[in-house]
Design an enzyme around this catalytic site. Sequence first.
Site, mmCIF file in Angstrom:
data_model
loop_
_atom_site.group_PDB
_atom_site.id
_atom_site.type_symbol
_atom_site.label_atom_id
_atom_site.label_comp_id
_atom_site.label_asym_id
_atom_site.label_seq_id
_atom_site.Cartn_x
_atom_site.Cartn_y
_atom_site.Cartn_z
ATOM 1 N N ASP A 13 45.291 -24.309 -42.038
ATOM 2 C CA ASP A 13 44.755 -25.581 -42.545
ATOM 3 C C ASP A 13 44.156 -26.446 -41.434
ATOM 4 O O ASP A 13 44.205 -27.668 -41.499
ATOM 5 C CB ASP A 13 45.849 -26.382 -43.283
ATOM 6 C CG ASP A 13 46.516 -25.555 -44.354
ATOM 7 O OD1 ASP A 13 45.798 -24.824 -45.050
ATOM 8 O OD2 ASP A 13 47.754 -25.629 -44.478
ATOM 9 N N LYS A 16 39.171 -24.587 -40.729
ATOM 10 C CA LYS A 16 38.322 -23.463 -40.316
ATOM 11 C C LYS A 16 37.147 -23.261 -41.266
ATOM 12 O O LYS A 16 36.084 -22.828 -40.851
ATOM 13 C CB LYS A 16 39.145 -22.160 -40.271
ATOM 14 C CG LYS A 16 40.211 -22.159 -39.199
ATOM 15 C CD LYS A 16 40.988 -20.854 -39.191
ATOM 16 C CE LYS A 16 41.821 -20.640 -40.431
ATOM 17 N NZ LYS A 16 42.935 -21.571 -40.621
ATOM 18 N N GLY A 40 43.171 -20.846 -48.163
ATOM 19 C CA GLY A 40 42.385 -21.801 -48.943
ATOM 20 C C GLY A 40 41.389 -22.444 -48.004
ATOM 21 O O GLY A 40 41.750 -23.338 -47.257
ATOM 22 N N HIS A 41 40.176 -21.948 -47.989
ATOM 23 C CA HIS A 41 39.171 -22.482 -47.073
ATOM 24 C C HIS A 41 38.250 -23.428 -47.838
ATOM 25 O O HIS A 41 37.491 -23.018 -48.705
ATOM 26 C CB HIS A 41 38.392 -21.336 -46.413
ATOM 27 C CG HIS A 41 39.243 -20.528 -45.476
ATOM 28 N ND1 HIS A 41 38.819 -19.402 -44.845
ATOM 29 C CD2 HIS A 41 40.525 -20.716 -45.060
ATOM 30 C CE1 HIS A 41 39.798 -18.926 -44.088
ATOM 31 N NE2 HIS A 41 40.839 -19.709 -44.206
ATOM 32 N N GLN A 224 44.778 -18.464 -42.166
ATOM 33 C CA GLN A 224 46.046 -18.986 -41.643
ATOM 34 C C GLN A 224 45.875 -19.355 -40.154
ATOM 35 O O GLN A 224 44.778 -19.720 -39.770
ATOM 36 C CB GLN A 224 47.199 -17.997 -41.846
ATOM 37 C CG GLN A 224 47.606 -17.811 -43.308
ATOM 38 C CD GLN A 224 46.758 -16.797 -44.049
ATOM 39 O OE1 GLN A 224 46.442 -15.744 -43.546
ATOM 40 N NE2 GLN A 224 46.378 -17.107 -45.273
HETATM 41 P P1 IMP Z 1 52.485 -16.264 -47.701
HETATM 42 O O1 IMP Z 1 51.353 -15.990 -46.782
HETATM 43 O O2 IMP Z 1 52.071 -16.702 -49.074
HETATM 44 O O3 IMP Z 1 53.483 -15.139 -47.721
HETATM 45 O O4 IMP Z 1 53.302 -17.526 -47.114
HETATM 46 C C1 IMP Z 1 54.004 -17.462 -45.866
HETATM 47 C C2 IMP Z 1 53.885 -18.791 -45.117
HETATM 48 O O5 IMP Z 1 52.532 -18.968 -44.698
HETATM 49 C C3 IMP Z 1 54.229 -20.028 -45.952
HETATM 50 O O6 IMP Z 1 54.815 -21.001 -45.115
HETATM 51 C C4 IMP Z 1 52.872 -20.513 -46.437
HETATM 52 O O7 IMP Z 1 52.878 -21.881 -46.734
HETATM 53 C C5 IMP Z 1 52.034 -20.204 -45.208
HETATM 54 N N1 IMP Z 1 50.607 -20.013 -45.511
HETATM 55 C C6 IMP Z 1 50.033 -18.929 -46.071
HETATM 56 N N2 IMP Z 1 48.701 -19.107 -46.171
HETATM 57 C C7 IMP Z 1 48.436 -20.313 -45.663
HETATM 58 C C8 IMP Z 1 47.227 -21.048 -45.451
HETATM 59 O O8 IMP Z 1 46.120 -20.613 -45.751
HETATM 60 N N3 IMP Z 1 47.373 -22.269 -44.868
HETATM 61 C C9 IMP Z 1 48.578 -22.751 -44.480
HETATM 62 N N4 IMP Z 1 49.720 -22.109 -44.654
HETATM 63 C C10 IMP Z 1 49.652 -20.888 -45.229
#
Ligand code: IMP
Length: 430
Positions: A13, A16, A40-41, A224
């Site tokens: 977040d 990017k 989520g871009h 991420q």
């Molecule tokens: P997962 O990727 O859904 O398995 O989540 C694992 C961790 O990564 C959690 O803390 C999510 O909130 C975090 N996370 C996954 N994708 C994003 C993203 O695009 N932005 C911020 N945090 C993310």
Amino acid sequence: MPVIAVIGTQWGDEGKGKVVDLLSERVDIVARYQGGSNAGHTVIFGHETIVLHQIPSGIFRPGKVCIIGTGTVVDPAVLLQEIAVLATHGIEVHERLWVSGKAHLIMPYHRQIDAASEARKGPRAIGTTGRGIGWAYTDKMSRQGLRMIDLLDEARLAEKLAANLSEKNVLLESLYGLEPLDGEAIVAEYREYAKRLAPMVTDTERLIKEALGRGETILLEGAQGTMLDIDQGTYPYVTSSTPTIGGACAGLGLPPKAIDVVIGVAKAYTTRVGGGPLPTELTDEVGAHLRDEGQEYGSTTGRPRRCGWLDAVVLRHACWINGLDRIVLTKLDVLDGLERVAIATAYRIGAETVEVIPADVRAMEEAEPVLLELEGWREPTAGATTLEELPEAARRYVEQIEKLTGLPIVAISTGPERGQTILQPDPLLP
Ligand code: IMP
């Protein structure tokens, strides 16, 4: 010609989407190398805000080719929905969007087990996005995953699915008390996805190699961030892929030496969503200011993000792990109006002061930030397009980050729109 990587330096977040959108004007191809529909871009397109989960943000630039690479996990339903949303904005993906045949599929049981296993963990939950990411990568690593090429071969899909369901249904029923899944229904559902996605599935490694051979330029879009990296992040509070630079090589079949420039995107403060340590977290009114002014709510899940001061320990970690050449600073304007601002330069853990990320998440949870306090600024930076427009104190803040990381900040985002950016000339970029 350059291959440029754009990587999140914090917990995702960082903004990017906007950076990739800006840079993609200058390149031929934009490629995602890891992650899936958890990302989520956010990109402002005209007067609309569009959130992309799997399609690279470069899709908004006419004529640019976009790749969803081998290292990603693809939820076909989400991908098709994204394609449909883009179509309503007049953006066609035909012959522009390519998906690696080797990318793994997110299946319905991945999402279900993600939700059920999180619920079972109770207070120790990771706080995942619930998109099935960890379980899709689990199947990939345990060599029973289904891939995009399987989607195109119904008999093989049905066979592999049956093998998977013979285990997954036991898990769903016996451990989580859920209904077993019906393989035929899943095959029927995925058959429809296959029909629509088949023309996009290709050998993306070859596509990239040939493009580089023709002298084309590529932007590697990380999802991420460094601190969510499965190996280099705050394990186990991480995602299940490799957002750091190594993931780009593995996920796109790209030799490390082909990457010319690595740009780290850093938000002017820190946020994280989900569980896990966040040493600079602010639970006071300053934290609330950052959340409100920065609109810090998850773009995939809508969850409020945890907010805190900028953390130079984290940034230095990201600089080293990714071999960053440049930093792009985002959301500087969110700090407007604060009387003072601060940056963590080290952590106090028990009697020790450390300047590196501890290996043990429990130590990171205990860490108290050593804060360097700086004067804030009342005048707005919002919308500034030159460094000269920034208040003196904001400029000092930016310089301090450059000093603490040893890297130049080549762009500063001062608002969500394309034009709200301070762009410095950069000889490393095309
Ligand atoms: P997962 O990727 O859904 O398995 O989540 C694992 C961790 O990564 C959690 O803390 C999510 O909130 C975090 N996370 C996954 N994708 C994003 C993203 O695009 N932005 C911020 N945090 C993310």
